[in-house]
Motif scaffolding. Structure first.
Motif, PDB file in Angstrom:
ATOM      1  N   THR A 178       9.211  -0.442   6.415  1.00 51.16           N
ATOM      2  CA  THR A 178       7.917   0.154   6.085  1.00 51.16           C
ATOM      3  C   THR A 178       7.585   1.284   7.044  1.00 51.16           C
ATOM      4  O   THR A 178       7.118   2.358   6.627  1.00 51.16           O
ATOM      5  CB  THR A 178       6.807  -0.912   6.126  1.00 51.16           C
ATOM      6  OG1 THR A 178       7.081  -1.908   5.136  1.00 51.16           O
ATOM      7  CG2 THR A 178       5.444  -0.304   5.863  1.00 51.16           C
ATOM      8  N   ALA A 179       7.810   1.069   8.328  1.00 47.02           N
ATOM      9  CA  ALA A 179       7.529   2.114   9.309  1.00 47.02           C
ATOM     10  C   ALA A 179       8.402   3.342   9.068  1.00 47.02           C
ATOM     11  O   ALA A 179       7.927   4.488   9.167  1.00 47.02           O
ATOM     12  CB  ALA A 179       7.740   1.580  10.727  1.00 47.02           C
ATOM     13  N   ARG A 180       9.674   3.120   8.753  1.00 40.45           N
ATOM     14  CA  ARG A 180      10.552   4.253   8.475  1.00 40.45           C
ATOM     15  C   ARG A 180      10.097   5.003   7.225  1.00 40.45           C
ATOM     16  O   ARG A 180      10.135   6.239   7.169  1.00 40.45           O
ATOM     17  CB  ARG A 180      11.993   3.783   8.329  1.00 40.45           C
ATOM     18  CG  ARG A 180      12.661   3.436   9.660  1.00 40.45           C
ATOM     19  CD  ARG A 180      14.169   3.276   9.497  1.00 40.45           C
ATOM     20  NE  ARG A 180      14.499   2.028   8.809  1.00 40.45           N
ATOM     21  CZ  ARG A 180      14.764   0.884   9.437  1.00 40.45           C
ATOM     22  NH1 ARG A 180      14.723   0.821  10.750  1.00 40.45           N
ATOM     23  NH2 ARG A 180      15.091  -0.198   8.747  1.00 40.45           N
ATOM     24  N   ALA A 181       9.660   4.253   6.204  1.00 40.69           N
ATOM     25  CA  ALA A 181       9.176   4.903   4.979  1.00 40.69           C
ATOM     26  C   ALA A 181       7.923   5.720   5.268  1.00 40.69           C
ATOM     27  O   ALA A 181       7.766   6.851   4.764  1.00 40.69           O
ATOM     28  CB  ALA A 181       8.886   3.856   3.905  1.00 40.69           C
ATOM     29  N   MET A 182       7.029   5.189   6.072  1.00 37.03           N
ATOM     30  CA  MET A 182       5.814   5.932   6.414  1.00 37.03           C
ATOM     31  C   MET A 182       6.147   7.206   7.168  1.00 37.03           C
ATOM     32  O   MET A 182       5.559   8.268   6.928  1.00 37.03           O
ATOM     33  CB  MET A 182       4.879   5.049   7.248  1.00 37.03           C
ATOM     34  CG  MET A 182       4.272   3.890   6.473  1.00 37.03           C
ATOM     35  SD  MET A 182       3.240   2.802   7.509  1.00 37.03           S
ATOM     36  CE  MET A 182       1.839   3.887   7.843  1.00 37.03           C
ATOM     37  N   ALA A 206       0.839  -1.203   0.000  1.00 34.88           N
ATOM     38  CA  ALA A 206       0.000   0.000   0.000  1.00 34.88           C
ATOM     39  C   ALA A 206       0.871   1.250   0.000  1.00 34.88           C
ATOM     40  O   ALA A 206       0.573   2.236  -0.683  1.00 34.88           O
ATOM     41  CB  ALA A 206      -0.933  -0.005   1.206  1.00 34.88           C
ATOM     42  N   VAL A 207       1.971   1.199   0.758  1.00 33.36           N
ATOM     43  CA  VAL A 207       2.870   2.354   0.858  1.00 33.36           C
ATOM     44  C   VAL A 207       3.826   2.408  -0.326  1.00 33.36           C
ATOM     45  O   VAL A 207       4.006   3.469  -0.951  1.00 33.36           O
ATOM     46  CB  VAL A 207       3.661   2.290   2.184  1.00 33.36           C
ATOM     47  CG1 VAL A 207       4.711   3.399   2.252  1.00 33.36           C
ATOM     48  CG2 VAL A 207       2.705   2.396   3.377  1.00 33.36           C
ATOM     49  N   ARG A 232       7.749   9.769   4.679  1.00 31.05           N
ATOM     50  CA  ARG A 232       6.785  10.320   3.725  1.00 31.05           C
ATOM     51  C   ARG A 232       5.604  10.991   4.408  1.00 31.05           C
ATOM     52  O   ARG A 232       4.729  11.535   3.741  1.00 31.05           O
ATOM     53  CB  ARG A 232       6.251   9.205   2.813  1.00 31.05           C
ATOM     54  CG  ARG A 232       7.316   8.498   1.989  1.00 31.05           C
ATOM     55  CD  ARG A 232       6.678   7.402   1.151  1.00 31.05           C
ATOM     56  NE  ARG A 232       7.667   6.528   0.550  1.00 31.05           N
ATOM     57  CZ  ARG A 232       7.368   5.480  -0.212  1.00 31.05           C
ATOM     58  NH1 ARG A 232       6.103   5.186  -0.459  1.00 31.05           N
ATOM     59  NH2 ARG A 232       8.328   4.727  -0.735  1.00 31.05           N
ATOM     60  N   GLU A 233       5.544  10.901   5.743  1.00 26.87           N
ATOM     61  CA  GLU A 233       4.393  11.381   6.512  1.00 26.87           C
ATOM     62  C   GLU A 233       3.113  10.691   6.040  1.00 26.87           C
ATOM     63  O   GLU A 233       2.079  11.326   5.824  1.00 26.87           O
ATOM     64  CB  GLU A 233       4.259  12.898   6.429  1.00 26.87           C
ATOM     65  CG  GLU A 233       5.412  13.651   7.078  1.00 26.87           C
ATOM     66  CD  GLU A 233       5.188  15.149   7.113  1.00 26.87           C
ATOM     67  OE1 GLU A 233       4.360  15.608   7.925  1.00 26.87           O
ATOM     68  OE2 GLU A 233       5.825  15.854   6.307  1.00 26.87           O
ATOM     69  N   THR A 234       3.192   9.386   5.892  1.00 22.78           N
ATOM     70  CA  THR A 234       2.026   8.566   5.578  1.00 22.78           C
ATOM     71  C   THR A 234       1.341   8.214   6.887  1.00 22.78           C
ATOM     72  O   THR A 234       1.826   7.381   7.650  1.00 22.78           O
ATOM     73  CB  THR A 234       2.441   7.279   4.841  1.00 22.78           C
ATOM     74  OG1 THR A 234       3.152   7.627   3.645  1.00 22.78           O
ATOM     75  CG2 THR A 234       1.228   6.444   4.480  1.00 22.78           C
ATOM     76  N   ALA A 235       0.231   8.865   7.161  1.00 24.88           N
ATOM     77  CA  ALA A 235      -0.433   8.689   8.449  1.00 24.88           C
ATOM     78  C   ALA A 235      -1.154   7.352   8.523  1.00 24.88           C
ATOM     79  O   ALA A 235      -1.589   6.799   7.509  1.00 24.88           O
ATOM     80  CB  ALA A 235      -1.422   9.827   8.679  1.00 24.88           C
ATOM     81  N   VAL A 236      -1.311   6.840   9.740  1.00 22.89           N
ATOM     82  CA  VAL A 236      -2.095   5.636   9.971  1.00 22.89           C
ATOM     83  C   VAL A 236      -3.341   6.026  10.764  1.00 22.89           C
ATOM     84  O   VAL A 236      -3.269   6.775  11.738  1.00 22.89           O
ATOM     85  CB  VAL A 236      -1.278   4.549  10.708  1.00 22.89           C
ATOM     86  CG1 VAL A 236      -0.790   5.022  12.072  1.00 22.89           C
ATOM     87  CG2 VAL A 236      -2.090   3.267  10.858  1.00 22.89           C
TER      88      VAL A 236
END
Length: 525
Positions: A372-376, A348-349, A379-383
């Protein structure tokens, strides 16, 4: 506990943030952030919170009156109260199949009874509430199946009244001191199915998109969706009495739509719904994004997951101004095979380039989840985290939930309700759960609420500079020296706030925080 978003990304992640069965944690890489220093007003409010933690009535009142920003993850059909759905069913003259408690159109033949009977028959009403929600559901039961089955049981009610449903739910959102709402609906659903079936499947996604757009067929669907939205808006204004002396709180709420895509459908239907939702988001500012819905663990969902991520990746290139938020990682060991736990959030990311992730519960069971967590975080991909939904559907709660892991890695986190009508909760409940379960301080809760506007799909520049999750909520240079929420003095800051929908909502929330903190400045007696 450190405030949200201010744990240095290079710091070790606490073991309590991950289930015991999870892989060993690798420290996240990144620059250290300065510690969060509460303002005097925040410190006094935090002291009030600590003083009422063991006083349920005061504690609930505290969370209910606290400004809570935006509600970003919810499905409109599952958001309104079950009691209201029963009322609508009665008003529409619908019937209920007594064997399955499913609403059906009239006339009421054998094996059915009028939904209106629930007005006078308390036992029938209570049975409907239990069938259409998680009310009284036994802790050891199959919450996953019961939760998702409710939508088919009340679906005959919800498709008829988008505007009335919105007025009801938006009232609840506004009354709980939220100022913004994104809610999910399925635009032009029947038309999208017919077009997809007529076009058929083509593995060449560019060719498939051309077939959808040939002869203006996809544009005709956009017009159909716009007409639905217009009709829903009109019904909403009537139901909420907007523009009258008796208008309801919902009239003052900023609302945007997210287009749902039924991930369990055939590939051609999924592709068509995604294309429609993204095209709609670029052409009608009431729509902002698309999201894939239905259980992620269904066989068809699992089989086509990677294909659907590639569909989104392709269509994002065609419609770059539209947003995407994806249910991803709403899975848990025992629900699916281990291999199906290994990649959903990552794709998804990394493939679909989603702007936000919904649920993300199976994070630590994925391959290279730390990456994945570091990439989020980068990129400021919020959960989007709906605690009660995760507990009811997956049985995941407390230390098993990756909430603290996301925060420790600097991933933006926003609290949400998912389907508060089905779950029998509200956003106040979710904030209270977060505070009690994870020992959050008032400044941490405040930054969760700030994040819900910062990562909302609201157009315009932000009031905050840099990466506020990692660096703290600091005003942009245009508002340097200003105290957010107070009368604006500088021309540059006024220009920003007046010209940006996002900055305006954020400034308004800061004013609400100031009033809230002033009201909780005195010691508890």
């Amino acid at each position: 506990m450190a405030a949200l978003g201010l744990l240095p990304l290079s710091a070790a992640v606490p073991a309590s943030a991950v289930p015991a069965s999870a892989p060993a944690i690798v420290p996240a890489a990144g620059p250290a952030a300065a510690p969060r220093v509460p303002t005097p007003a925040e410190a006094r409010t935090d002291a009030y919170l600590e003083a009422v933690r063991e006083r349920p009535g005061r504690l609930d009142a505290f969370f209910r009156s606290m400004p809570k920003g935006g509600e970003l993850h919810n499905h409109l059909s599952g958001a309104v109260s079950t009691e209201y759905l029963i009322r609508l069913a009665a008003e529409d003259g619908l019937c209920v199949q007594t064997a399955t408690m499913t609403a059906v159109p009239p006339p009421c033949g054998p094996g059915t009874r009028p939904a209106a009977d629930a007005r006078t028959d308390r036992a029938f009403r209570d049975a409907l509430i239990r069938a259409w929600s998680m009310q009284d559901f036994p802790p050891g039961g199959n919450g996953h199946d019961h939760f998702f089955d409710t939508f088919g049981k009340f679906g005959e009610v919800t498709w008829r009244h988008r505007g009335k449903l919105l007025a009801s739910f938006a009232d609840e959102v506004a009354e709980q001191n939220q100022s913004y709402l994104e809610t999910m609906v399925s635009p032009a659903s029947d038309g999208a199915k017919k077009l997809a079936d007529a076009v058929g499947w083509d593995a060449d996604l560019a060719a498939l998109h051309r077939k959808l757009t040939d002869g203006g067929r996809l544009d005709a669907l956009v017009k159909e969706a716009v007409k639905e939205a217009d009709d829903g808006d009109a019904e909403f204004r009537r139901a909420a009495r907007c523009g009258t002396e008796r208008e309801r709180p919902s009239c003052g709420l900023t609302v945007r739509w997210i287009s749902q895509v039924s991930r369990g459908s055939s590939p051609e239907r999924v592709f068509t719904q995604i294309a429609l939702g993204l095209r709609l988001a670029e052409r009608d500012d009431r729509f902002v994004a698309v999201n894939l819905v239905q259980p992620e663990d269904w066989d068809s969902s699992l089989q086509n997951y990677s294909l659907q991520m590639r569909m989104i990746a392709y269509l994002r290139g065609v419609y770059p101004r539209a947003h995407v938020t994806l249910h991803a990682g709403e899975l848990w060991p025992g629900l699916v095979k281990p291999e199906d736990l290994s990649f959903h959030i990552a794709e998804a990311v990394g493939v679909a380039r989603t702007d936000r992730v919904g649920h993300g519960v199976d994070l630590v069971h994925e391959n290279d989840w730390q990456g994945t967590a570091r990439a989020m975080a980068a990129r400021e991909t919020a959960v989007e985290v709906p605690f009660t939904s995760n507990a009811q559907i997956l049985g995941v709660r407390g230390a098993e939930h990756p909430f603290e892991t996301y925060r420790a890695y600097g991933v933006p986190v926003v609290l949400a309700t998912d389907d508060p009508g089905v779950s029998r909760i509200d956003i106040t409940h979710e904030y209270g759960y977060a505070a009690r379960t994870y020992g959050l301080s008032y400044p941490e809760l405040k930054d969760l609420a700030r994040a819900s506007l910062e990562y909302a799909f609201v157009p315009g520049a932000s009031l905050w500079r840099g990466n506020p999750t990692a660096e703290g909520y600091r005003t942009v240079p245009a508002c340097r020296g200003e105290r957010p929420g107070t009368p604006i003095r500088s021309t540059s800051c006024r220009r920003l706030v007046e010209g940006s929908g996002k900055a305006a909502l954020e400034w308004r929330q800061e004013a609400a925080f100031a009033a809230f903190e002033a009201a909780h400045a005195n010691p508890v007696r």
